[in-house]
Write an enzyme that holds these catalytic residues in place. Structure first.
Site, PDB file in Angstrom:
ATOM      1  N   GLY A 306       0.800  -1.213   0.000  1.00 18.07           N
ATOM      2  CA  GLY A 306       0.000   0.000   0.000  1.00 18.07           C
ATOM      3  C   GLY A 306       0.838   1.270   0.000  1.00 18.07           C
ATOM      4  O   GLY A 306       1.917   1.337  -0.605  1.00 18.07           O
ATOM      5  N   SER A 307       0.365   2.250   0.737  1.00 16.47           N
ATOM      6  CA  SER A 307       0.971   3.584   0.677  1.00 16.47           C
ATOM      7  C   SER A 307       2.344   3.678   1.328  1.00 16.47           C
ATOM      8  O   SER A 307       2.993   4.717   1.222  1.00 16.47           O
ATOM      9  CB  SER A 307       0.031   4.608   1.324  1.00 16.47           C
ATOM     10  OG  SER A 307      -1.146   4.736   0.571  1.00 16.47           O
TER      11      SER A 307
END
Length: 584
Positions: A306-307
């Site tokens: 993810g981020s």
């Protein structure tokens, strides 16, 4: 009496001794007969034989005395019966605490050809070993073989009770059993052994892969205790990590959680745990294949992070020189490319600075950064950080990352915010450490490694100016962004959250998430990286929600709060860091 008669009488009375020429001895010596000469020769021969035997037995006796007074020689292949079981070295943490050790035990065997009454033997053994498989034991006792194992690794009490039964044809052989004092706290790191004391997983398997198993297999085992193996793990930190991820499973109603603490300057793993876990003292009873409780998710599982990948995207853009901290990116509307739409989870719909892109975790801004660097530059940078190749470390359970077969512009843009590339959490932590320690990539190790050894293998991957900027952005995200719940007073924590949608039935599911938090402290001069993960959280934390900052960030913050001082980081308070907390 005639003359002749007188002569015969005189001869019978005379004594003659034959000389060398048959003449009468002038000195009156007597003549020695054949019988007397033979007797003297026999006595001489007997004396010689007695002397020879005496000499031989004296030599033998002397050698026996010599061997009796000489200390026993250590010969690896000729061992006393009680030492014929292969030993394993103790495994210690970095402070000398025992993580694994051998304990002496015995195993029960039978010689079927000596068993008088198999039925009676089974009945008697069942009184001491109630869980014994009677049918299987009876089959063994009535077989045509001359040796059968009946029960491995008995307790001293069980051995004593079986001995008192007096069953002919059964006996005991010495054995060793591995004991793990820390239980499940360090299960995935230390690993476990099988019934034959051979390593199956973790560092136990690593030891066997170094030649211990091969030596044991051919009987080349040592009579003396093996030198202990000291790991980089700090059992105090390990217990804290284990405690916090266990709590996270309950608090966030997740299917799994994990965390790692990494020394950014040496690459040593100070602690790493994954839950659900197992008890290495009874792995067969505690490993659930359905829930994958035996799986080490931190190094043996690959996930889209993810981020947290936006940290690498930002570092790449800054390190390339094509983006500076003063640049801005248009995030006022979604980005359309190749039939796909890229939008922000928390849309700001405005022009964003590099700092804004980072703390607002803008997908659009990160995609534009990747586009500025280019596809080949993006792929090369991630490879440089070790995120696209299998990580090298001692732990056997290390999964290889996955990436698209072909990289296109849309591939680079989605990878920029964590979609399309799957890596292990430990691998992500290692790459994150390179952004904090001055730009040096160090392979992680579960063994002791000093600074000099680390410097010899360190590989420069980003410049120091990039590192300074990334430290600033990490701290800004904890102060003003999604990482605020990891802001532990006094430790100056910095970090980046990552909330990734998991792929379900070939599509990204918005309500099934894999969350991570990549952090470092103290961020002005980082010493440790902490990465925590929470897999499929379902329960909001204190009304916060189920995004990474609300669970993975909480776990990382709790680990830092409890372990920071144990790791030698002195908490600082006040504007200049010199203020102390005083309680009355």
């Amino acid at each position: 009496m005639s003359f002749l008669s007188r002569i015969m009488v005189l001869k019978s009375k005379a004594h003659f001794s034959a000389g060398p020429r048959g003449h009468e001895s002038e000195k009156g010596l007597t003549f020695q007969g054949v019988r007397k000469t033979s007797g003297q020769q026999a006595r001489s021969r007997i004396a010689i034989m007695i002397g020879a035997f005496t000499l031989v037995y004296a030599v033998i006796g002397g050698r026996l005395v010599y061997y009796g007074m000489t200390p026993p020689e250590t010969v690896s292949s000729i061992r006393p019966a009680e030492n014929q079981v292969a030993s394993r070295p103790d495994i210690l943490d970095r402070n000398g605490e025992i993580l694994a050790t051998d304990v002496r035990t015995v195993s029960l065997f039978a010689e079927p050809h000596k068993i008088v009454d198999p039925d009676e033997a089974v009945e008697l053994l069942s009184t001491v070993l109630p869980n014994l498989d009677r049918k299987a034991i009876y089959k063994k006792l009535t077989s045509n073989s001359r040796f059968q194992w009946l029960q491995r690794q008995l307790t001293p009490k069980q051995q004593s009770e079986i001995l008192s039964l007096g069953i002919p044809g059964v006996g005991f052989r010495p054995a060793k059993r591995r004991f793990y004092p820390a239980g499940d706290a360090a299960a995935h790191v230390v690993g476990y052994v099988n019934i034959d004391n051979r390593g199956v997983a973790g560092m136990e398997k690593y030891l066997d892969n170094q030649g211990l198993a091969d030596l044991a297999a051919i009987g080349m085992t040592s009579t003396s205790e093996l030198e202990p193996v000291r790991l980089s793990i700090d059992l105090r930190v390990q217990n804290i990590i284990h405690d916090e991820i266990k709590r996270g499973l309950t608090d966030f109603d997740a299917i799994a959680a994990g965390a790692v603490v990494l020394d950014v300057n040496t690459g040593e793993v100070l602690g790493m745990a994954s839950a659900p876990d197992f008890d290495p003292n009874n792995p067969g009873e505690t490993i659930d294949l359905k829930t994958k409780s035996g799986m080490n998710r931190m190094s043996g599982g690959v996930f889209e992070m993810g981020s947290t990948f936006k940290a690498f995207t930002t570092a790449m853009a800054l390190d390339s020189g094509k983006v500076s901290m003063n640049d801005t990116f248009d995030a006022r509307k979604p980005l359309y490319i190749g039939g796909f739409t890229i939008h922000d989870f928390h849309a700001t719909r405005r022009i964003l600075s590099v700092r804004d892109v980072f703390i607002h975790s803008s997908n659009i801004g990160s995609a534009r950064m990747a586009d500025a660097v280019g596809v080949e530059g993006h792929r090369e940078f991630l490879t440089r950080l070790g995120l696209l190749t299998r990580m090298e470390t001692e732990l056997p359970e290390v999964a290889a990352p996955s990436q698209p077969k072909t990289w296109k512009k849309i591939t680079s843009m989605t990878v920029a915010f964590g979609h399309g590339v799957s890596t292990t959490p430990l691998q992500t932590a290692v790459a994150g450490a390179a952004l904090m320690n001055g730009g040096k990539l160090l392979p992680p190790t579960f063994l002791i490694r000093n600074q000099e050894q680390a410097n010899e293998i360190a590989k420069a991957v980003v410049n120091e100016r990039t590192v300074e900027n990334m430290r600033y952005l990490f701290r800004a995200n904890v102060l003003d962004g999604s990482g605020s719940r990891a802001n532990i007073a006094g430790f100056n924590v910095g970090g980046k959250t990552g909330t990734a949608e998991k792929v379900v039935n070939g599509r990204y599911a918005g309500n099934v998430r894999f969350n991570a938090f990549l952090s470092a402290f103290p961020v002005e001069n980082p010493k440790y990286v902490v990465l925590s993960i929470v897999d499929e959280p379902k329960k909001a934390y204190k009304g916060c929600g189920v995004t990474a900052g609300c669970n993975a960030g909480v776990i990382a913050g709790n680990i830092i709060r409890r372990a920071g001082a144990l790791l030698g980081v002195k908490a600082k308070f006040g504007p200049d860091g010199n203020a102390l907390l005083v309680s009355y």
